[in-house]
Design a protein around this motif. Sequence first.
Motif, PDB file in Angstrom:
ATOM      1  N   THR A 734     -37.994 -23.814  17.636  1.00  0.00           N
ATOM      2  CA  THR A 734     -36.779 -23.288  17.021  1.00  0.00           C
ATOM      3  C   THR A 734     -36.287 -24.169  15.888  1.00  0.00           C
ATOM      4  O   THR A 734     -35.673 -23.675  14.937  1.00  0.00           O
ATOM      5  CB  THR A 734     -35.673 -23.145  18.086  1.00  0.00           C
ATOM      6  OG1 THR A 734     -35.462 -24.413  18.723  1.00  0.00           O
ATOM      7  CG2 THR A 734     -36.066 -22.121  19.153  1.00  0.00           C
ATOM      8  N   LEU A 737     -38.111 -23.011  12.888  1.00  0.00           N
ATOM      9  CA  LEU A 737     -37.552 -21.737  12.421  1.00  0.00           C
ATOM     10  C   LEU A 737     -36.260 -21.980  11.645  1.00  0.00           C
ATOM     11  O   LEU A 737     -36.043 -21.403  10.566  1.00  0.00           O
ATOM     12  CB  LEU A 737     -37.303 -20.813  13.605  1.00  0.00           C
ATOM     13  CG  LEU A 737     -36.629 -19.465  13.282  1.00  0.00           C
ATOM     14  CD1 LEU A 737     -37.491 -18.652  12.336  1.00  0.00           C
ATOM     15  CD2 LEU A 737     -36.346 -18.696  14.572  1.00  0.00           C
ATOM     16  N   GLU A 738     -35.371 -22.848  12.183  1.00  0.00           N
ATOM     17  CA  GLU A 738     -34.123 -23.151  11.497  1.00  0.00           C
ATOM     18  C   GLU A 738     -34.381 -23.790  10.137  1.00  0.00           C
ATOM     19  O   GLU A 738     -33.676 -23.513   9.157  1.00  0.00           O
ATOM     20  CB  GLU A 738     -33.270 -24.075  12.362  1.00  0.00           C
ATOM     21  CG  GLU A 738     -32.698 -23.408  13.604  1.00  0.00           C
ATOM     22  CD  GLU A 738     -31.963 -24.394  14.494  1.00  0.00           C
ATOM     23  OE1 GLU A 738     -31.866 -25.579  14.099  1.00  0.00           O
ATOM     24  OE2 GLU A 738     -31.488 -23.988  15.572  1.00  0.00           O
ATOM     25  N   VAL A 740     -37.010 -23.360   8.156  1.00  0.00           N
ATOM     26  CA  VAL A 740     -37.484 -22.329   7.230  1.00  0.00           C
ATOM     27  C   VAL A 740     -36.317 -21.448   6.779  1.00  0.00           C
ATOM     28  O   VAL A 740     -36.199 -21.095   5.590  1.00  0.00           O
ATOM     29  CB  VAL A 740     -38.587 -21.477   7.894  1.00  0.00           C
ATOM     30  CG1 VAL A 740     -38.935 -20.277   7.025  1.00  0.00           C
ATOM     31  CG2 VAL A 740     -39.829 -22.329   8.145  1.00  0.00           C
ATOM     32  N   GLN A 741     -35.437 -21.105   7.691  1.00  0.00           N
ATOM     33  CA  GLN A 741     -34.295 -20.268   7.340  1.00  0.00           C
ATOM     34  C   GLN A 741     -33.358 -20.992   6.371  1.00  0.00           C
ATOM     35  O   GLN A 741     -32.822 -20.379   5.442  1.00  0.00           O
ATOM     36  CB  GLN A 741     -33.544 -19.854   8.604  1.00  0.00           C
ATOM     37  CG  GLN A 741     -34.322 -18.860   9.471  1.00  0.00           C
ATOM     38  CD  GLN A 741     -33.636 -18.580  10.800  1.00  0.00           C
ATOM     39  OE1 GLN A 741     -32.877 -19.410  11.319  1.00  0.00           O
ATOM     40  NE2 GLN A 741     -33.922 -17.415  11.372  1.00  0.00           N
ATOM     41  N   GLN A 742     -33.152 -22.298   6.575  1.00  0.00           N
ATOM     42  CA  GLN A 742     -32.314 -23.067   5.653  1.00  0.00           C
ATOM     43  C   GLN A 742     -32.928 -23.116   4.258  1.00  0.00           C
ATOM     44  O   GLN A 742     -32.214 -23.034   3.249  1.00  0.00           O
ATOM     45  CB  GLN A 742     -32.117 -24.484   6.194  1.00  0.00           C
ATOM     46  CG  GLN A 742     -31.207 -24.555   7.417  1.00  0.00           C
ATOM     47  CD  GLN A 742     -31.189 -25.939   8.041  1.00  0.00           C
ATOM     48  OE1 GLN A 742     -31.844 -26.856   7.558  1.00  0.00           O
ATOM     49  NE2 GLN A 742     -30.424 -26.086   9.125  1.00  0.00           N
ATOM     50  N   GLU A 744     -34.829 -20.836   2.967  1.00  0.00           N
ATOM     51  CA  GLU A 744     -34.622 -19.509   2.386  1.00  0.00           C
ATOM     52  C   GLU A 744     -33.193 -19.360   1.875  1.00  0.00           C
ATOM     53  O   GLU A 744     -32.961 -18.795   0.803  1.00  0.00           O
ATOM     54  CB  GLU A 744     -34.919 -18.428   3.423  1.00  0.00           C
ATOM     55  CG  GLU A 744     -36.399 -18.224   3.706  1.00  0.00           C
ATOM     56  CD  GLU A 744     -36.637 -17.070   4.668  1.00  0.00           C
ATOM     57  OE1 GLU A 744     -35.680 -16.682   5.363  1.00  0.00           O
ATOM     58  OE2 GLU A 744     -37.765 -16.549   4.692  1.00  0.00           O
ATOM     59  N   ASP A 745     -32.224 -19.834   2.644  1.00  0.00           N
ATOM     60  CA  ASP A 745     -30.832 -19.761   2.212  1.00  0.00           C
ATOM     61  C   ASP A 745     -30.627 -20.503   0.896  1.00  0.00           C
ATOM     62  O   ASP A 745     -29.892 -20.033   0.006  1.00  0.00           O
ATOM     63  CB  ASP A 745     -29.915 -20.360   3.285  1.00  0.00           C
ATOM     64  CG  ASP A 745     -29.844 -19.497   4.538  1.00  0.00           C
ATOM     65  OD1 ASP A 745     -30.238 -18.305   4.469  1.00  0.00           O
ATOM     66  OD2 ASP A 745     -29.408 -20.023   5.589  1.00  0.00           O
ATOM     67  N   HIS A 748     -32.093 -18.417  -1.995  1.00  0.00           N
ATOM     68  CA  HIS A 748     -31.244 -17.281  -2.333  1.00  0.00           C
ATOM     69  C   HIS A 748     -29.985 -17.728  -3.059  1.00  0.00           C
ATOM     70  O   HIS A 748     -29.522 -17.067  -4.007  1.00  0.00           O
ATOM     71  CB  HIS A 748     -30.883 -16.503  -1.064  1.00  0.00           C
ATOM     72  CG  HIS A 748     -32.006 -15.670  -0.518  1.00  0.00           C
ATOM     73  ND1 HIS A 748     -32.504 -14.570  -1.176  1.00  0.00           N
ATOM     74  CD2 HIS A 748     -32.747 -15.794   0.617  1.00  0.00           C
ATOM     75  CE1 HIS A 748     -33.487 -14.017  -0.486  1.00  0.00           C
ATOM     76  NE2 HIS A 748     -33.665 -14.758   0.626  1.00  0.00           N
TER      77      HIS A 748
END
Length: 910
Positions: A734, A737-738, A740-742, A744-745, A748
Amino acid sequence: MTSPIPPSGFASVAQIRKTFLDFFAERGHTVVESSPLVPGNDPTLMFTNSGMVQFKDVFLGTDRRGYVRAASVQACLRAGGKHNDLENVGYTARHHTFFEMLGNWSFGDYFKREALQWAWELLTKVYGLPADRLWATVYIDDDDAYDIWTTTIGLPANRVVRIGDNKGAKYASDNFWMMADTGPCGPCSEIFYDHGPGIPGGPPGSAEQDGDRFIEIWNNVFMQFDMQPDGSLLPLPAPCVDTGMGLERLAAILQQVHSNYEIDLFRTLIDAAQRVTQCPDAHNDSLKVIADHIRAAVFLVKDGVLPGNEGRGYVQRRIIRRAIRHGYKLGCREPFFHRLVADVAALMGDAYPPLSSQVDSITDVLRSEEERFLETLEVGLRILDEALVENDAGSEVIDKDKGKGSDKVNKDGTNTDSTDKVLRGEVAFRLHDTFGFPLDLTADVCRERGWRVDEAGFAVAMDKQKSQARAAGKFRMDKGLDYDGAPNAFVGYERLTTDTTILALYADDAPVDVLEAGVQGAVILAQTPFYGESGGQVGDAGTILGATGAMFDVADTQKLRAEVWVHRGKLAVGTLRVGDAVTAHVDALRRAATERNHSATHLLHKALREVLGVHVQQKGSLVDAQRTRFDFAHHAPVSEDEVREIEARVNADILANTSTSIRMMDLASARQTGAMMLFGEKYGDTVRVLDIGASCELCGGTHVRRTGDIGLCKVVAQSSVASGVRRIEAVTGTNALEHVQQQEDTLHAAAAVLKVPVSGLEERVTTLLDRIKSLDKEISALQGRLQASAAQGLLAQARDVAPGVRLLAVQVHEADAKALRDTARQLAEQLRTGVVVLATVLQNKVQLAACVTPDLLPKVHAGQLVAFLAAQLGGKGGGKPDLAMAGGTDITRIDPALHSAAQWVAQRVG
């Protein structure tokens, strides 16, 4: 049976080493490999300094082995802390930094009779030493050892010397060994070799015993007592034997030479040192220093000690830089020391196999340190020379009759005169702080010239400045807990919850019978599911619940000693008592996250070796619930393409979802399987071999059941830890995953600011960067024109320092480093023959630039000039002969420093 060495034969160091181990193996001893120079899990020692270090816990009764007899050839180092022979290397025939110790041990098995008889048999029957050349010492009260020597072995009584004094300091004797003020201790019996009447010196125990005629070669320690705080001795239930014999000393005797530096191993290394330094004199003492220090430096790097500014790393730096200075004495102005690594590996690789596979990485580490020190060595030595000349007339002269003796010595270490000339401590500190001269290197130079260093003054100067080097050699024993109870059983491999009882309680590290709510404390359980920190994996957290509602929050779990885990935290509710029945619960989520990271570390290690090369070796790790941090030997940054490949290999192993296998076996069998051993770990006789994916390593940690449990592994950072050591950090599950999401944020958000879709972000950023570069060029052109205009005004301040030579040394304002450098170059071109020195203040620090016109280069070196000036400003620097930069912190000294440049330049062009 071990074949005896023929009386007329030549016994090489390799043959002596092998013969010793074969002899004791035939007598039921387990041959144990040399442990690393960094003692495993022992904060009380800086380095392994004797063969018994790896058996210390056995003697203390906190560890058990699967054998009761052992023999080894142990790599040792005495160059730091209270065990330090560094300053004597090069001045005596037998002092070394690195040496090898032959040893045999009995852990409650045989005792004095067998130990002494075997020692005599090996020396006289196998090695062939003349019996009439051997002497022995025993402790004054040790009638048993005396009778064994004189009656059983038949050594004449006049060659068995009782040593000790029952009046006053009863146990203050070289022939009574003590591990500490209390604990295991006992008498010793030393064996001496008589070199004959042609060598000065008397037998042991005599007034002339410090001569070189009688040389100690073997010490047998008989641990038979337990020293009590009141000084009384209690017999140990299982007396032990601990012996040690210096390999180099024995080789010198067997090869019939008087100096250790004349044995075959050192002759080969000295020849190699002569080759790389091109020294015409094969007997130059500097070659001995280099030959000694290369062994120490190589083995330290092999065992993970890299040059640094504190602790063990600083000792390594002192050794390397001392060797480089001796090479400099021989005329070496280019790196040479690292070229001897392959020679050491060729000589000692068979006895210490890891050497052969690490030649390239060790070479890279030593080369980097050489290049770094050579940048400042010449300037530092010149400043030292000037200080000795300047202070010679007014040097402090100390009369030995008034309490201080001379440090000036001959090659044999004896004093040569009755006076002392003293180099000021602040000068020695300046050399240390600005030019990287360790104090003992400065002292070494001074001693050769009849001076000594004011070490007290050096210490005062050191105390005035917060320096990392102050940590060098400051090793202490951890306070720990006073616990001598039964070991506890670890059941955390199988389950995370268990019912157990409390063996001991502590409040603020003091033992208590009852622990009250709100108190920080520690708990020792009869059995525990909590993993204690080791092998890079952090300790577990969780709770311990009492039957009456008490709850102890476990914040961390540590190993107090072998097989004893201690749980540290705070009692949140209720009361706990020794003997209470409790239930221990490990924080399952934290354990699972830690296991994912730990298992990924093994896959990461394997992938690093596959992508970067087999020279990659673990130098440390930290695994917790957030990430894995892995340090490894490598000589360059890991490229983006290499990171991608490493990630791909790790995640391919994860996707394969292979099961994890744990095998228990003895250490020798584990090595035969090819299992890797991790740096800094102390392994027992029975080890856990972890097979995960294609990785096979020794590991005592906790792991996932299948590789697929890791989920995803993502490398998030890499950096340099030290010369030749990289650090890579990764997250899993996890956390990955966090991450990778950061990322992406962030993408963007950046795309939104620039008003483009994410797919167009790269193109937009590239366009903006090109525009910025164009604007920077326009700004630089404008600044250049302004600088050219200002330069005309500065030239008027130039003055003659010698016929036809002009110096411009001024402070300028509002100039960054690039502008300072460019302006200095432009001004030098207009001077035609001269030197330009510019100083400016940036963010309350001094920046210097110096430029020398081409016709003065043979005489004036810009790098040396700015180093000279920066030293006055509390800084350092250097550079090329024609243009160099430096910095400093003392802005109040700018004018005096610039003023001193005139005399410095004039001395070189006059």
